[in-house]
Design a protein around this motif. Sequence first.
Motif, PDB file in Angstrom:
ATOM      1  N   PHE A  31      13.877  14.634  -8.558  1.00  0.00           N
ATOM      2  CA  PHE A  31      12.835  14.831  -7.555  1.00  0.00           C
ATOM      3  C   PHE A  31      11.962  13.588  -7.408  1.00  0.00           C
ATOM      4  N   TRP A  32      11.511  13.004  -8.510  1.00  0.00           N
ATOM      5  CA  TRP A  32      10.560  11.895  -8.429  1.00  0.00           C
ATOM      6  C   TRP A  32      11.170  10.611  -7.857  1.00  0.00           C
ATOM      7  N   PRO A  33      12.387  10.235  -8.217  1.00  0.00           N
ATOM      8  CA  PRO A  33      12.954   9.063  -7.526  1.00  0.00           C
ATOM      9  C   PRO A  33      13.181   9.304  -6.032  1.00  0.00           C
ATOM     10  N   GLU A  34      13.559  10.532  -5.671  1.00  0.00           N
ATOM     11  CA  GLU A  34      13.737  10.843  -4.249  1.00  0.00           C
ATOM     12  C   GLU A  34      12.401  10.775  -3.522  1.00  0.00           C
ATOM     13  N   LEU A  35      11.364  11.321  -4.154  1.00  0.00           N
ATOM     14  CA  LEU A  35      10.027  11.259  -3.570  1.00  0.00           C
ATOM     15  C   LEU A  35       9.574   9.809  -3.410  1.00  0.00           C
ATOM     16  N   THR A  36       9.896   8.975  -4.381  1.00  0.00           N
ATOM     17  CA  THR A  36       9.516   7.557  -4.300  1.00  0.00           C
ATOM     18  C   THR A  36      10.155   6.887  -3.089  1.00  0.00           C
ATOM     19  N   LEU A  37      11.437   7.142  -2.869  1.00  0.00           N
ATOM     20  CA  LEU A  37      12.104   6.573  -1.701  1.00  0.00           C
ATOM     21  C   LEU A  37      11.493   7.076  -0.400  1.00  0.00           C
ATOM     22  N   TYR A  73       1.886   1.082   3.071  1.00  0.00           N
ATOM     23  CA  TYR A  73       2.865   0.100   3.539  1.00  0.00           C
ATOM     24  C   TYR A  73       2.646  -1.270   2.884  1.00  0.00           C
ATOM     25  N   CYS A  74       1.368  -1.614   2.640  1.00  0.00           N
ATOM     26  CA  CYS A  74       1.050  -2.927   2.069  1.00  0.00           C
ATOM     27  C   CYS A  74       1.260  -2.993   0.563  1.00  0.00           C
ATOM     28  N   LEU A  75       1.359  -1.839  -0.094  1.00  0.00           N
ATOM     29  CA  LEU A  75       1.558  -1.850  -1.536  1.00  0.00           C
ATOM     30  C   LEU A  75       2.969  -2.333  -1.876  1.00  0.00           C
ATOM     31  N   PRO A  76       3.135  -3.164  -2.913  1.00  0.00           N
ATOM     32  CA  PRO A  76       4.475  -3.605  -3.321  1.00  0.00           C
ATOM     33  C   PRO A  76       5.332  -2.417  -3.769  1.00  0.00           C
ATOM     34  N   THR A  77       6.623  -2.534  -3.550  1.00  0.00           N
ATOM     35  CA  THR A  77       7.539  -1.459  -3.933  1.00  0.00           C
ATOM     36  C   THR A  77       7.465  -1.155  -5.415  1.00  0.00           C
ATOM     37  N   VAL A  78       7.310  -2.174  -6.228  1.00  0.00           N
ATOM     38  CA  VAL A  78       7.249  -1.982  -7.686  1.00  0.00           C
ATOM     39  C   VAL A  78       6.041  -1.146  -8.063  1.00  0.00           C
ATOM     40  N   ILE A  79       4.893  -1.388  -7.412  1.00  0.00           N
ATOM     41  CA  ILE A  79       3.668  -0.641  -7.723  1.00  0.00           C
ATOM     42  C   ILE A  79       3.842   0.832  -7.374  1.00  0.00           C
ATOM     43  N   VAL A  80       4.369   1.109  -6.184  1.00  0.00           N
ATOM     44  CA  VAL A  80       4.581   2.504  -5.772  1.00  0.00           C
ATOM     45  C   VAL A  80       5.532   3.199  -6.737  1.00  0.00           C
ATOM     46  N   THR A  81       6.590   2.511  -7.134  1.00  0.00           N
ATOM     47  CA  THR A  81       7.565   3.107  -8.053  1.00  0.00           C
ATOM     48  C   THR A  81       6.959   3.401  -9.411  1.00  0.00           C
ATOM     49  N   LEU A  82       6.175   2.465  -9.939  1.00  0.00           N
ATOM     50  CA  LEU A  82       5.558   2.664 -11.258  1.00  0.00           C
ATOM     51  C   LEU A  82       4.534   3.803 -11.226  1.00  0.00           C
ATOM     52  N   VAL A  83       3.758   3.888 -10.151  1.00  0.00           N
ATOM     53  CA  VAL A  83       2.749   4.962 -10.046  1.00  0.00           C
ATOM     54  C   VAL A  83       3.432   6.324 -10.041  1.00  0.00           C
TER      55      VAL A  83
END
Length: 391
Positions: free
Chosen positions: A251-257, A217-227
């Motif tokens: 699959f991967w963008p859906e998983l990211t959301l 939850y504390c990780l920035p959205t950009v970091i989660v998306t890039l990982v």
Amino acid sequence: MEQFKEFEKRIKETKTNVFVYGTLTGLSAVKRFFARHTTLSYSLKRISIGLACLFVGLSIVFLLVRWQTDTDAFLPAVSQKFNWTPEQNQMYLKAKLEPLGLWGSLWDQLWKYWYNIFPLIPKTIPDHVVFNERTGDIISSTYKTYFVYLGISVSKAVGQDYPVNKLFAEGIPYSFAFGIIAVVLSYAISLPLGIYSAMKKQNVSGKVINATTILIYCLPTVIVTLVLFIIPVIGLSESRMFLSGSFWSKFWPELTLVVLFVPVNLIMVRRYFVEESYSEYVRFAMAKGVSENNLYFKHIFRNTSAVILRSLPMEIAGAIFGASLVVETQWGIPGIGNLVANSLSVDSTDPLVIVAYITLSGVTTTFAALFSDLLMVALDPRVKLKGGKHS
């Protein structure tokens, strides 16, 4: 004559009294109606305040954006090719922008913008303009009727002179599909995990789930998306963008959301279940020997489900107009998030696309709050549109 004047005076007084009496009676009836329908009154107040704030905020945004946008951005590329004079430029811009409400003072443009987006009045707007490339004269125009008109684009990145309505109509289905699937999956994951972490809040497993949730939850959205964008590239050698048609590019963008929404929902579920677990009826059920699974998944869930699920409309709105901005840009999904990102490019900023995005997101979020209240009424029998004593 005096008797006639006296009679006329009495008639006027009677009419005035009837009008005043009727007005006061009507206001009193409205007041009694909202006194009996407390939840409806509360919801309407929220919507009214939200719309008022939206009106002020969008007005400021529109004025700032138009003030910073050079009107010459609406000139076609051929104006430089044929070296139009300043008079030809102004003649073309006035003929093109005046019917669109983008000509004149900023206050005139602001009023016209609100008129164009007001959905109850049909507007006839030039849809396609043909002009003389050498002189800039408007040769012909085709017109189309809109109930909500958002303007035209000026950015080459999204399509110059393209109706903003069409741009959003083409992008919203992608954003809505990805958003609603992600929200539904996040609820399907966070509900059982949140209940389990509430049940085992004193155990190691419950603490691990809670700590992991807070970390993500504390990780920035950009970091989660890039990982999650890099993982398939390194591990699966799969780096195709969305338009390639590959399964993994969806699959991967859906998983990211889903990863972005699960921590929010899981924390909410755990919080409500932990708070409800200290209620008197829970202690009474435990004293009677009700099993822990039956207690949490049946009794507590029945009392907290309405509060948890009422966030569903707001989260769908957030998925469409929030997280989609980063995810769609990263994978090249042709949704409204990617559209707005292209409109914010340094070389070619598109003011009306930005204003339309803020307008649609604000209106959607405001009415999503109303749907949340109505969903609460539908799910929880203890909450009704009516309340108080009937008179």
